[in-house]
Write an enzyme that holds these catalytic residues in place. Structure first.
Site, PDB file in Angstrom:
ATOM      1  N   LYS A 169       0.701  -1.165   0.041  1.00  0.00           N
ATOM      2  CA  LYS A 169       0.037  -0.026  -0.239  1.00  0.00           C
ATOM      3  C   LYS A 169       0.775   1.141   0.138  1.00  0.00           C
ATOM      4  O   LYS A 169       1.553   1.524   1.091  1.00  0.00           O
ATOM      5  CB  LYS A 169      -0.889   0.028   1.069  1.00  0.00           C
ATOM      6  CG  LYS A 169      -1.750   1.104   1.170  1.00  0.00           C
ATOM      7  CD  LYS A 169      -2.640   1.535   2.353  1.00  0.00           C
ATOM      8  CE  LYS A 169      -1.938   2.907   3.070  1.00  0.00           C
ATOM      9  NZ  LYS A 169      -2.072   4.069   2.479  1.00  0.00           N
TER      10      LYS A 169
ATOM     11  N   GLU B 147      10.250  14.912  15.592  1.00  0.00           N
ATOM     12  CA  GLU B 147      10.680  14.978  14.418  1.00  0.00           C
ATOM     13  C   GLU B 147       9.728  15.871  13.440  1.00  0.00           C
ATOM     14  O   GLU B 147       8.362  15.810  13.668  1.00  0.00           O
ATOM     15  CB  GLU B 147      10.293  13.431  13.938  1.00  0.00           C
ATOM     16  CG  GLU B 147      10.702  13.259  12.460  1.00  0.00           C
ATOM     17  CD  GLU B 147      10.464  11.828  11.826  1.00  0.00           C
ATOM     18  OE1 GLU B 147       9.289  11.458  11.956  1.00  0.00           O
ATOM     19  OE2 GLU B 147      11.502  11.301  11.001  1.00  0.00           O
TER      20      GLU B 147
ATOM     21  N   GLU C 206      10.313   0.575  10.107  1.00  0.00           N
ATOM     22  CA  GLU C 206      11.304   1.968   9.983  1.00  0.00           C
ATOM     23  C   GLU C 206      10.660   3.053  10.165  1.00  0.00           C
ATOM     24  O   GLU C 206       9.655   3.550   9.384  1.00  0.00           O
ATOM     25  CB  GLU C 206      12.007   1.840   8.446  1.00  0.00           C
ATOM     26  CG  GLU C 206      13.482   2.336   8.362  1.00  0.00           C
ATOM     27  CD  GLU C 206      13.044   3.871   8.167  1.00  0.00           C
ATOM     28  OE1 GLU C 206      13.179   4.584   9.105  1.00  0.00           O
ATOM     29  OE2 GLU C 206      13.252   4.209   6.932  1.00  0.00           O
TER      30      GLU C 206
ATOM     31  N   CYS D  57      13.485  10.452   7.229  1.00  0.00           N
ATOM     32  CA  CYS D  57      13.677   9.719   8.626  1.00  0.00           C
ATOM     33  C   CYS D  57      14.878  10.159   9.219  1.00  0.00           C
ATOM     34  O   CYS D  57      14.911  10.233  10.643  1.00  0.00           O
ATOM     35  CB  CYS D  57      13.078   8.587   8.246  1.00  0.00           C
ATOM     36  SG  CYS D  57      13.871   7.579   7.301  1.00  0.00           S
TER      37      CYS D  57
HETATM   38  P1  TAP Z   1       1.969   7.950   8.406  1.00  0.00           P
HETATM   39  O1  TAP Z   1       0.774   8.071   8.815  1.00  0.00           O
HETATM   40  O2  TAP Z   1       2.791   6.986   9.282  1.00  0.00           O
HETATM   41  O3  TAP Z   1       2.150   7.229   6.793  1.00  0.00           O
HETATM   42  C1  TAP Z   1       2.774   6.112   6.668  1.00  0.00           C
HETATM   43  C2  TAP Z   1       2.028   5.181   5.678  1.00  0.00           C
HETATM   44  O4  TAP Z   1       1.147   4.388   6.741  1.00  0.00           O
HETATM   45  C3  TAP Z   1       0.763   5.778   4.657  1.00  0.00           C
HETATM   46  O5  TAP Z   1       0.928   4.942   3.626  1.00  0.00           O
HETATM   47  C4  TAP Z   1      -0.166   5.600   5.587  1.00  0.00           C
HETATM   48  O6  TAP Z   1      -1.485   5.661   4.647  1.00  0.00           O
HETATM   49  C5  TAP Z   1      -0.331   4.514   6.323  1.00  0.00           C
HETATM   50  N1  TAP Z   1      -1.166   4.439   7.338  1.00  0.00           N
HETATM   51  C6  TAP Z   1      -1.764   5.441   8.151  1.00  0.00           C
HETATM   52  N2  TAP Z   1      -2.198   4.691   9.052  1.00  0.00           N
HETATM   53  C7  TAP Z   1      -2.471   3.449   9.236  1.00  0.00           C
HETATM   54  C8  TAP Z   1      -2.729   2.428  10.066  1.00  0.00           C
HETATM   55  N3  TAP Z   1      -3.464   2.856  11.077  1.00  0.00           N
HETATM   56  N4  TAP Z   1      -2.374   1.361   9.569  1.00  0.00           N
HETATM   57  C9  TAP Z   1      -1.504   0.936   8.441  1.00  0.00           C
HETATM   58  N5  TAP Z   1      -1.183   1.889   7.635  1.00  0.00           N
HETATM   59  C10 TAP Z   1      -1.392   3.154   7.922  1.00  0.00           C
HETATM   60  O7  TAP Z   1       2.717   9.002   8.109  1.00  0.00           O
HETATM   61  P2  TAP Z   1       2.123  10.552   7.739  1.00  0.00           P
HETATM   62  O8  TAP Z   1       0.937  10.934   8.410  1.00  0.00           O
HETATM   63  O9  TAP Z   1       2.030  10.419   6.277  1.00  0.00           O
HETATM   64  O10 TAP Z   1       3.232  11.620   8.322  1.00  0.00           O
HETATM   65  C11 TAP Z   1       2.965  11.936   9.752  1.00  0.00           C
HETATM   66  C12 TAP Z   1       4.562  12.012  10.298  1.00  0.00           C
HETATM   67  O11 TAP Z   1       5.190  10.839  10.205  1.00  0.00           O
HETATM   68  C13 TAP Z   1       5.256  12.892   9.474  1.00  0.00           C
HETATM   69  O12 TAP Z   1       5.229  14.381  10.244  1.00  0.00           O
HETATM   70  C14 TAP Z   1       6.764  12.546   9.742  1.00  0.00           C
HETATM   71  O13 TAP Z   1       6.965  13.097  11.046  1.00  0.00           O
HETATM   72  C15 TAP Z   1       6.504  11.037  10.006  1.00  0.00           C
HETATM   73  N6  TAP Z   1       6.940  10.297   8.876  1.00  0.00           N
HETATM   74  C16 TAP Z   1       7.995   9.590   8.871  1.00  0.00           C
HETATM   75  C17 TAP Z   1       8.446   8.692   7.847  1.00  0.00           C
HETATM   76  C18 TAP Z   1       9.713   7.954   7.905  1.00  0.00           C
HETATM   77  S1  TAP Z   1      10.331   7.527   6.653  1.00  0.00           S
HETATM   78  N7  TAP Z   1      10.188   7.666   9.320  1.00  0.00           N
HETATM   79  C19 TAP Z   1       7.670   8.839   6.668  1.00  0.00           C
HETATM   80  C20 TAP Z   1       6.552   9.665   6.509  1.00  0.00           C
HETATM   81  C21 TAP Z   1       6.208  10.231   7.772  1.00  0.00           C
HETATM   82  P3  TAP Z   1      -2.058   7.128   4.207  1.00  0.00           P
HETATM   83  O14 TAP Z   1      -0.928   7.555   3.433  1.00  0.00           O
HETATM   84  O15 TAP Z   1      -2.963   6.647   3.336  1.00  0.00           O
HETATM   85  O16 TAP Z   1      -2.341   8.079   5.318  1.00  0.00           O
END
Ligand code: TAP
Length: 519
Positions: free
Chosen positions: A224, A429, A298, A332
């Site tokens: 996904k 972060e 990760e 990250c």
């Molecule tokens: P997340 O919510 O963690 O999204 C990452 C992935 O997980 C997306 O594909 C998301 O789908 C999915 N996801 C969300 N809720 C889920 C659940 N309950 N069960 C399974 N999968 C789920 O990140 P975000 O909201 O886009 O970003 C929020 C914060 O996360 C950022 O500000 C940043 O600090 C951090 N972040 C960290 C990383 C790394 S590489 N460490 C990467 C992205 C973000 P949807 O996109 O459909 O919500």
């Protein structure tokens, strides 16, 4: 990052991008003009050098990729993916449901039992090599699509994301028929169906980090992508068809987080890999607890980039800039905490401000752009909120006086000084182009401050002294430590963290272990 990559270092003197208005949420009084330095004295600017979009055809609507075919979502609903640099809608994306996840897992399970597990490993390798070659052949198409969908500068998608994605498939292709050497003395076996959920900051690269080792180890995949960056994953579906990968070996299900949860908790999914926020990582770990599945997480980071007084200062400035402004800081392992020795702090920060004044912020499709658009409005607001907290808590903010485009989600590169370790900007972060500076006097103090975080993903050390590199690196509680460089990635090197940065490794032989059970 490939060895020939120099994200911001190689650029000649230049002026900051000129556009129309300023949208930063920082208080105007706190925004200082460029200090002294090159930007102010340079009378010329780069001419625009936009990459052509013609190589890419973005369709109006995309379905799910299940069992080798494009399918409409069972609920009939779609979401929109936007270009963060223009706020324009790019395409309608299928909103996959738990029923769609179920169909994808069924297809992956069937493909595993009937086809993929029966193939000779050498045959599996051929598919991976083929995918790698197609990614290279279609690299421009992928780079342009990635930049339009994510907001990252074309220079980075072209020189980092896409070549590294192809390199991961190439590297793991080589492992497919040598798995017994990865687990000496034991018999390597695939898990079966693996469920993978990836974020929006490196959409294609995270896909490659996950799918390449999974397929090499003999698993089939349901993946996904993030809702704001689905396009390169859907383009990758086309690559799978072009490579004649057997139906069901790779399935791509777009949709919300709840659909991701349906994938990872399904009992037929034997192994789960997630990259994203710590909070979602925790939810997933709780959701699958007790099911006996393999899990790699990760998650986030708050890396210290430590500059000692004997460092080569200009190189360290480049490393610090690369560490925090690469991919708008939406990384990250970003070096989001600058730890600089007190004796050189003033001089180092002056050079850093000069360098930051030369960064070009603007159209990600322009080949000269250093800092592109923030991926989403929500992320922009989250960065703004944390930056405002830094000001409110008493840290000193500095931003170069460049203008920002009037449309799109752009955030000025931001430097905080007078930061206390208790400030939110030093602990949380931010996932944006924001650097928090903390000073130190002794090596022991640097180590203590660097480790004073809930995260443990990465760190950087800048010093001319080899023995200090070894001493500090072994004392840092971080999964990856770079010395006199930062943000270097290679398919052969393991990557991952501990503490709240997660567990398990991706990349290298260690990344293969996660996709194997061995008896
Ligand atoms: P997340 O919510 O963690 O999204 C990452 C992935 O997980 C997306 O594909 C998301 O789908 C999915 N996801 C969300 N809720 C889920 C659940 N309950 N069960 C399974 N999968 C789920 O990140 P975000 O909201 O886009 O970003 C929020 C914060 O996360 C950022 O500000 C940043 O600090 C951090 N972040 C960290 C990383 C790394 S590489 N460490 C990467 C992205 C973000 P949807 O996109 O459909 O919500």
């Amino acid at each position: 990052m490939p060895s020939d990559q120099s994200p911001k270092g190689a650029a000649p003197r230049r002026t900051a991008a000129r556009a129309a208005s300023v949208t930063t949420p920082a208080p105007a009084a706190a925004v200082a003009p460029a200090s002294s330095g090159l930007a102010g004295s340079s009378p010329w600017a780069y001419a625009p050098a936009p990459e052509s979009r013609e190589i890419v055809t973005i369709r109006q609507r995309y379905g799910l990729f299940i069992d080798g075919k494009e399918r409409a979502p069972s609920g009939g609903e779609v979401t929109i993916t936007y270009n963060p640099a223009t706020e324009e809608p790019l395409a309608e994306i299928a909103k996959g449901t738990p029923a769609d996840a179920d169909r994808a897992i069924e297809a992956a399970d069937r493909a595993y039992r009937k086809v993929w597990s029966k193939l000779h490993p050498r045959e599996r390798a051929k598919y991976l090599y083929r995918i790698s070659r197609i990614l290279q052949e279609r690299s421009r198409e992928f780079a342009v699509t990635e930049t339009m969908d994510s907001g990252k500068p074309i220079r980075e998608s072209r020189d980092v994301d896409v070549p590294l994605a192809a390199a991961h498939f190439w590297y793991y292709a080589g492992w497919a028929d040598k798995l017994e050497y990865a687990v000496p003395g034991r018999r390597p076996e695939a898990h079966g169906v693996v469920g993978q959920v990836i974020p929006w900051n490196f959409p294609l690269l995270m896909l490659a980090w996950k799918i390449a080792p999974a397929l090499a180890a003999g698993n089939t995949v349901v993946l996904k992508p993030a809702s704001t960056t689905p396009l390169t994953a859907l383009l990758f579906a086309d690559v799978c068809r072009q490579a004649e990968l057997p139906d069901g070996v790779v399935n791509i299900v777009t949709g919300p987080g709840s659909t991701g949860m349906s994938i990872v908790t399904d009992p037929r999914v034997a192994k789960v890999a997630f990259t994203g926020s710590t909070s979602v990582g925790v939810t997933i770990a709780k959701g699958i607890a007790g099911q006996g599945k393999g899990l790699t997480l990760e998650l986030g980071g708050k890396a210290a980039n430590i500059v000692f007084e004997d460092a080569a200062l200009d190189q360290a400035v480049e490393g610090v800039v690369n560490g925090i402004f690469f991919n708008q800081g939406e990384v990250c392992c970003a070096g989001s905490r600058l730890l600089v020795q007190e004796s050189i702090a003033e001089e180092f920060l002056a050079r850093l401000r000069d360098r930051m004044s030369m960064l070009r912020i603007g159209d990600p499709m322009d080949k000269n752009t250093d800092i592109g658009a923030i991926n989403s409005k929500a992320q922009m607001e989250s960065i703004g909120e944390l930056v405002a907290s830094g000001v409110a808590e008493g840290a000193q903010i500095w931003q170069p006086a460049c203008d920002l485009p009037t449309r799109g989600w752009f955030f000025r590169p931001t430097l905080f000084t007078n930061v206390a370790q208790s400030h939110r900007i030093a602990r949380e972060e931010i996932f944006g182009p924001v650097l928090a500076t903390i000073t130190f006097r002794t090596v022991a103090e640097a180590i203590e401050k660097a480790n004073n975080t809930a995260y443990g993903l990465s760190a950087g050390i800048w010093t001319e002294k080899g023995s200090r590199i070894l001493q500090v690196a072994s004392a840092l509680k971080a999964g990856v430590v770079w010395a006199n460089t930062f943000n270097r990635f290679d398919p052969t090197a393991p990557f991952g963290g501990y503490k709240e940065s997660g567990y398990g490794r991706e990349g290298g032989m260690q990344g293969l272990h996660a996709y194997l059970r061995s008896s």
